[in-house]
Design a protein around this motif. Sequence first.
Motif, PDB file in Angstrom:
ATOM      1  N   THR A  89      -3.823   1.589  -6.457  1.00  0.00           N
ATOM      2  CA  THR A  89      -2.659   0.723  -6.406  1.00  0.00           C
ATOM      3  C   THR A  89      -1.583   1.490  -5.648  1.00  0.00           C
ATOM      4  N   VAL A  90      -0.516   0.814  -5.273  1.00  0.00           N
ATOM      5  CA  VAL A  90       0.567   1.506  -4.575  1.00  0.00           C
ATOM      6  C   VAL A  90       1.118   2.621  -5.463  1.00  0.00           C
ATOM      7  N   ASP A 126      -8.992   5.116   3.615  1.00  0.00           N
ATOM      8  CA  ASP A 126      -7.950   4.820   4.609  1.00  0.00           C
ATOM      9  C   ASP A 126      -6.757   5.766   4.462  1.00  0.00           C
ATOM     10  N   TYR A 176       4.926   1.347   2.188  1.00  0.00           N
ATOM     11  CA  TYR A 176       5.118  -0.029   2.632  1.00  0.00           C
ATOM     12  C   TYR A 176       5.431  -0.095   4.129  1.00  0.00           C
ATOM     13  N   THR A 206      -1.815  -5.155  -4.806  1.00  0.00           N
ATOM     14  CA  THR A 206      -2.018  -4.574  -3.483  1.00  0.00           C
ATOM     15  C   THR A 206      -2.817  -3.302  -3.673  1.00  0.00           C
ATOM     16  N   LEU A 207      -3.975  -3.227  -3.002  1.00  0.00           N
ATOM     17  CA  LEU A 207      -4.854  -2.073  -3.139  1.00  0.00           C
ATOM     18  C   LEU A 207      -4.990  -1.366  -1.800  1.00  0.00           C
ATOM     19  N   LEU A 208      -5.058  -0.055  -1.869  1.00  0.00           N
ATOM     20  CA  LEU A 208      -5.225   0.792  -0.691  1.00  0.00           C
ATOM     21  C   LEU A 208      -6.517   1.572  -0.849  1.00  0.00           C
ATOM     22  N   LYS A 209      -7.373   1.518   0.162  1.00  0.00           N
ATOM     23  CA  LYS A 209      -8.629   2.259   0.090  1.00  0.00           C
ATOM     24  C   LYS A 209      -8.347   3.754   0.202  1.00  0.00           C
ATOM     25  N   LYS A 259      -5.153  -7.417  -0.572  1.00  0.00           N
ATOM     26  CA  LYS A 259      -4.468  -8.170  -1.617  1.00  0.00           C
ATOM     27  C   LYS A 259      -5.518  -8.853  -2.482  1.00  0.00           C
ATOM     28  N   THR A 290     -10.258   2.686  -4.511  1.00  0.00           N
ATOM     29  CA  THR A 290      -8.960   2.133  -4.138  1.00  0.00           C
ATOM     30  C   THR A 290      -7.892   2.666  -5.081  1.00  0.00           C
ATOM     31  N   TYR A 300      -4.400  -2.589   3.925  1.00  0.00           N
ATOM     32  CA  TYR A 300      -4.338  -2.852   2.483  1.00  0.00           C
ATOM     33  C   TYR A 300      -5.093  -4.125   2.166  1.00  0.00           C
ATOM     34  N   MET A 304       2.170   0.264   5.917  1.00  0.00           N
ATOM     35  CA  MET A 304       1.400  -0.967   5.800  1.00  0.00           C
ATOM     36  C   MET A 304       1.971  -2.037   6.740  1.00  0.00           C
TER      37      MET A 304
END
Length: 61
Positions: free
Chosen positions: A9-10, A48, A25, A42-45, A37, A7, A35, A28
């Motif tokens: 972070t933004v 993805d 954003y 806020t985590l993004l794989k 939480k 993952t 995403y 998302m």
Amino acid sequence: MYVTPITYTVANAIKATGLSRSTLYNLMKAKQLPYIKVGKRTLLKVSDIEALLESGRETCH
């Protein structure tokens, strides 16, 4: 020993992709980029993000 992150972070996603914070954003918000939480984070794989970028890829000759 280096561990490959699963993952971002933004802030790290911005660095890794070159996309702007507002673009991430907006993606998302439009449900084009899932995403997670965890508390306030806020985590993004990574998978993805890669899938999103791959789906928007154009072939250049």
